[in-house]
Design a protein around this motif. Structure first.
Motif, PDB file in Angstrom:
ATOM      1  N   THR A 161       0.785  -1.069  -0.149  1.00 23.07           N
ATOM      2  CA  THR A 161       0.005  -0.129   0.110  1.00 23.07           C
ATOM      3  C   THR A 161       0.816   1.348  -0.169  1.00 23.07           C
ATOM      4  OG1 THR A 161      -1.598  -1.149   1.095  1.00 23.07           O
ATOM      5  CG2 THR A 161      -1.928   1.326   1.398  1.00 23.07           C
ATOM      6  N   ALA A 162       2.076   1.418   0.821  1.00 21.40           N
ATOM      7  CA  ALA A 162       2.968   2.476   0.709  1.00 21.40           C
ATOM      8  C   ALA A 162       3.583   2.654  -0.468  1.00 21.40           C
ATOM      9  CB  ALA A 162       3.727   2.364   1.986  1.00 21.40           C
ATOM     10  N   ILE A 163       3.767   1.677  -0.964  1.00 24.27           N
ATOM     11  CA  ILE A 163       4.457   1.489  -2.380  1.00 24.27           C
ATOM     12  C   ILE A 163       3.651   2.208  -3.410  1.00 24.27           C
ATOM     13  CG2 ILE A 163       5.698   0.181  -4.286  1.00 24.27           C
ATOM     14  CD1 ILE A 163       6.539  -1.543  -2.053  1.00 24.27           C
ATOM     15  N   ASP A 164       2.468   1.689  -3.424  1.00 19.72           N
ATOM     16  CA  ASP A 164       1.412   2.220  -4.313  1.00 19.72           C
ATOM     17  C   ASP A 164       1.208   3.617  -4.071  1.00 19.72           C
ATOM     18  OD1 ASP A 164       1.253  -0.250  -5.554  1.00 19.72           O
ATOM     19  OD2 ASP A 164      -0.738  -0.926  -4.575  1.00 19.72           O
ATOM     20  N   PHE A 165       1.185   4.040  -2.880  1.00 20.47           N
ATOM     21  CA  PHE A 165       0.906   5.462  -2.462  1.00 20.47           C
ATOM     22  C   PHE A 165       2.064   6.372  -3.071  1.00 20.47           C
ATOM     23  CE2 PHE A 165       1.895   9.042   0.332  1.00 20.47           C
ATOM     24  CZ  PHE A 165       0.600   9.533   0.440  1.00 20.47           C
ATOM     25  N   ILE A 166       3.024   6.007  -2.911  1.00 25.24           N
ATOM     26  CA  ILE A 166       4.299   6.763  -3.331  1.00 25.24           C
ATOM     27  C   ILE A 166       4.457   6.785  -4.737  1.00 25.24           C
ATOM     28  CG2 ILE A 166       6.809   6.989  -3.436  1.00 25.24           C
ATOM     29  CD1 ILE A 166       7.027   5.508  -0.742  1.00 25.24           C
ATOM     30  N   ILE A 167       4.119   5.549  -5.500  1.00 29.19           N
ATOM     31  CA  ILE A 167       4.087   5.602  -6.970  1.00 29.19           C
ATOM     32  C   ILE A 167       3.033   6.511  -7.694  1.00 29.19           C
ATOM     33  CG2 ILE A 167       3.882   4.213  -8.906  1.00 29.19           C
ATOM     34  CD1 ILE A 167       5.433   2.031  -7.593  1.00 29.19           C
ATOM     35  N   ASN A 168       1.745   6.413  -7.050  1.00 34.03           N
ATOM     36  CA  ASN A 168       0.833   7.252  -7.645  1.00 34.03           C
ATOM     37  C   ASN A 168       0.799   8.558  -7.316  1.00 34.03           C
ATOM     38  OD1 ASN A 168      -0.650   5.103  -8.412  1.00 34.03           O
ATOM     39  ND2 ASN A 168      -1.817   4.645  -6.529  1.00 34.03           N
ATOM     40  N   ARG A 169       1.598   8.935  -6.199  1.00 35.93           N
ATOM     41  CA  ARG A 169       1.794  10.426  -5.828  1.00 35.93           C
ATOM     42  C   ARG A 169       2.860  11.155  -6.746  1.00 35.93           C
ATOM     43  NH1 ARG A 169       2.230  13.954  -1.152  1.00 35.93           N
ATOM     44  NH2 ARG A 169       4.054  14.976  -1.229  1.00 35.93           N
ATOM     45  N   HIS A 170       3.913  10.183  -7.299  1.00 34.45           N
ATOM     46  CA  HIS A 170       4.872  10.728  -7.976  1.00 34.45           C
ATOM     47  C   HIS A 170       4.340  10.680  -9.366  1.00 34.45           C
ATOM     48  CE1 HIS A 170       8.321  10.001  -4.855  1.00 34.45           C
ATOM     49  NE2 HIS A 170       7.311  10.813  -4.802  1.00 34.45           N
ATOM     50  N   LYS A 171       3.601   9.837  -9.823  1.00 32.62           N
ATOM     51  CA  LYS A 171       2.932   9.790 -11.201  1.00 32.62           C
ATOM     52  C   LYS A 171       2.119  11.173 -11.418  1.00 32.62           C
ATOM     53  CE  LYS A 171       2.436   5.021 -12.253  1.00 32.62           C
ATOM     54  NZ  LYS A 171       1.236   3.666 -12.644  1.00 32.62           N
ATOM     55  N   GLU A 172       1.700  11.645 -10.397  1.00 32.72           N
ATOM     56  CA  GLU A 172       0.481  12.939 -10.554  1.00 32.72           C
ATOM     57  C   GLU A 172       1.701  14.152 -10.620  1.00 32.72           C
ATOM     58  OE1 GLU A 172      -2.366  13.977 -10.358  1.00 32.72           O
ATOM     59  OE2 GLU A 172      -2.820  11.895 -10.951  1.00 32.72           O
ATOM     60  N   LYS A 173       2.975  13.789 -10.115  1.00 32.51           N
ATOM     61  CA  LYS A 173       4.149  15.066 -10.079  1.00 32.51           C
ATOM     62  C   LYS A 173       4.714  14.979 -11.652  1.00 32.51           C
ATOM     63  CE  LYS A 173       4.928  15.665  -5.449  1.00 32.51           C
ATOM     64  NZ  LYS A 173       5.939  16.049  -4.325  1.00 32.51           N
ATOM     65  N   VAL A 174       4.766  13.849 -12.181  1.00 33.73           N
ATOM     66  CA  VAL A 174       5.357  13.658 -13.651  1.00 33.73           C
ATOM     67  C   VAL A 174       4.507  14.012 -14.795  1.00 33.73           C
ATOM     68  CG1 VAL A 174       7.253  12.542 -12.583  1.00 33.73           C
ATOM     69  CG2 VAL A 174       5.366  11.284 -13.631  1.00 33.73           C
ATOM     70  N   LYS A 175       3.247  14.146 -14.606  1.00 40.89           N
ATOM     71  CA  LYS A 175       2.253  14.410 -15.684  1.00 40.89           C
ATOM     72  C   LYS A 175       2.785  15.189 -16.920  1.00 40.89           C
ATOM     73  CE  LYS A 175      -2.250  13.012 -13.765  1.00 40.89           C
ATOM     74  NZ  LYS A 175      -3.428  13.570 -13.497  1.00 40.89           N
ATOM     75  N   PHE A 176       3.098  16.438 -16.337  1.00 40.26           N
ATOM     76  CA  PHE A 176       3.435  17.444 -17.164  1.00 40.26           C
ATOM     77  C   PHE A 176       5.044  17.728 -17.570  1.00 40.26           C
ATOM     78  CE2 PHE A 176      -0.248  18.657 -14.520  1.00 40.26           C
ATOM     79  CZ  PHE A 176      -0.902  18.703 -15.286  1.00 40.26           C
ATOM     80  N   TYR A 177       5.675  16.712 -17.199  1.00 42.10           N
ATOM     81  CA  TYR A 177       7.101  16.797 -17.635  1.00 42.10           C
ATOM     82  C   TYR A 177       7.373  15.604 -18.540  1.00 42.10           C
ATOM     83  CZ  TYR A 177       7.781  19.815 -13.734  1.00 42.10           C
ATOM     84  OH  TYR A 177       7.547  20.934 -12.684  1.00 42.10           O
ATOM     85  N   LYS A 178       8.458  15.687 -19.560  1.00 39.42           N
ATOM     86  CA  LYS A 178       8.893  14.849 -20.499  1.00 39.42           C
ATOM     87  C   LYS A 178       9.890  14.143 -20.219  1.00 39.42           C
ATOM     88  CE  LYS A 178       7.381  17.559 -24.534  1.00 39.42           C
ATOM     89  NZ  LYS A 178       8.032  17.832 -25.749  1.00 39.42           N
ATOM     90  N   ASN A 179      11.060  14.690 -19.356  1.00 41.20           N
ATOM     91  CA  ASN A 179      12.312  13.824 -18.843  1.00 41.20           C
ATOM     92  C   ASN A 179      12.274  13.732 -17.341  1.00 41.20           C
ATOM     93  OD1 ASN A 179      13.240  14.300 -21.438  1.00 41.20           O
ATOM     94  ND2 ASN A 179      14.064  16.214 -21.003  1.00 41.20           N
ATOM     95  N   TYR A 180      12.115  12.610 -17.050  1.00 43.03           N
ATOM     96  CA  TYR A 180      12.044  12.177 -15.652  1.00 43.03           C
ATOM     97  C   TYR A 180      12.647  10.674 -15.480  1.00 43.03           C
ATOM     98  CZ  TYR A 180       7.620  10.028 -16.665  1.00 43.03           C
ATOM     99  OH  TYR A 180       6.465   9.155 -17.444  1.00 43.03           O
TER     100      TYR A 180
END
Length: 193
Positions: free
Chosen positions: A121-140
């Protein structure tokens, strides 16, 4: 005057022979008391088995954003992410020393399946949180789990039976000597009165 000073100094001195003589006369009490304390501690250590608590850990690498204008920056500040995980998910998280992009998640529980579920659950929380942050970036570089979830087969609350018995023996021995000297002191006060 000198006789009074010498008499007072003799009264204040500790006679080691008398102490050892007192201890020797009460040796059976000392041995008995020490053995009783040690036996009680042994029963406690060997028959008191707490419910086993297991610990699971997983290492997680925080991803990076690459931007021409801002340079390279982490998707989350590790300290902030650690606090968010502690507050929102009630999961312990630590930052390994000498690293800036790693976070270690750990869960303690009596149920190994529960440990695995909470860490996932914690891993999924972190990954989903970071997916939201990289939505508008190309290089990550996306955040990722390093290795598998590790759950110890040995409980972390296993009692140290030998240590408990050893400490009880030493404590019982010292306490018995103290009691012998206290009893002797009280008896000497009664004689003086």
């Amino acid at each position: 005057m000198q006789d009074i000073k010498q008499q007072c100094s003799y009264e204040d001195e500790i006679d080691l022979r008398e102490l050892f003589k007192t201890i020797w006369h009460r040796k059976y009490f000392i041995v008995s008391f020490t053995m009783i304390i040690t036996i009680f501690a042994g029963f406690y250590a060997f028959f008191k088995n707490p419910e086993p608590i297991y610990e699971g850990k997983v290492l997680f690498e925080i991803g990076e954003l690459h931007s021409e204008s801002f340079g390279t920056m982490y998707l989350d500040n590790p300290n902030n992410l650690s606090e968010i995980i502690k507050v929102k998910l009630n999961i312990d998280s630590t930052l390994p020393s000498k690293t800036n992009d790693l976070i270690e998640l750990s869960v303690k529980s009596i149920d190994k399946d529960n440990i695995r579920k909470e860490l996932e659950t914690a891993i999924d929380f972190i990954i989903n949180r970071h997916k939201e942050k990289v939505k508008f970036y190309k290089n990550y570089i996306m955040s990722k789990q390093i290795g598998k979830i590790k759950i110890d087969d040995n409980p972390i609350n296993k009692p140290k039976k030998k240590l408990i018995v050893s400490v009880a023996f030493i404590t019982g021995f010292i306490l018995s000597i103290f009691l012998v000297l206290l009893i002797d002191f009280i008896q000497s006060l009664k004689k003086d009165v």
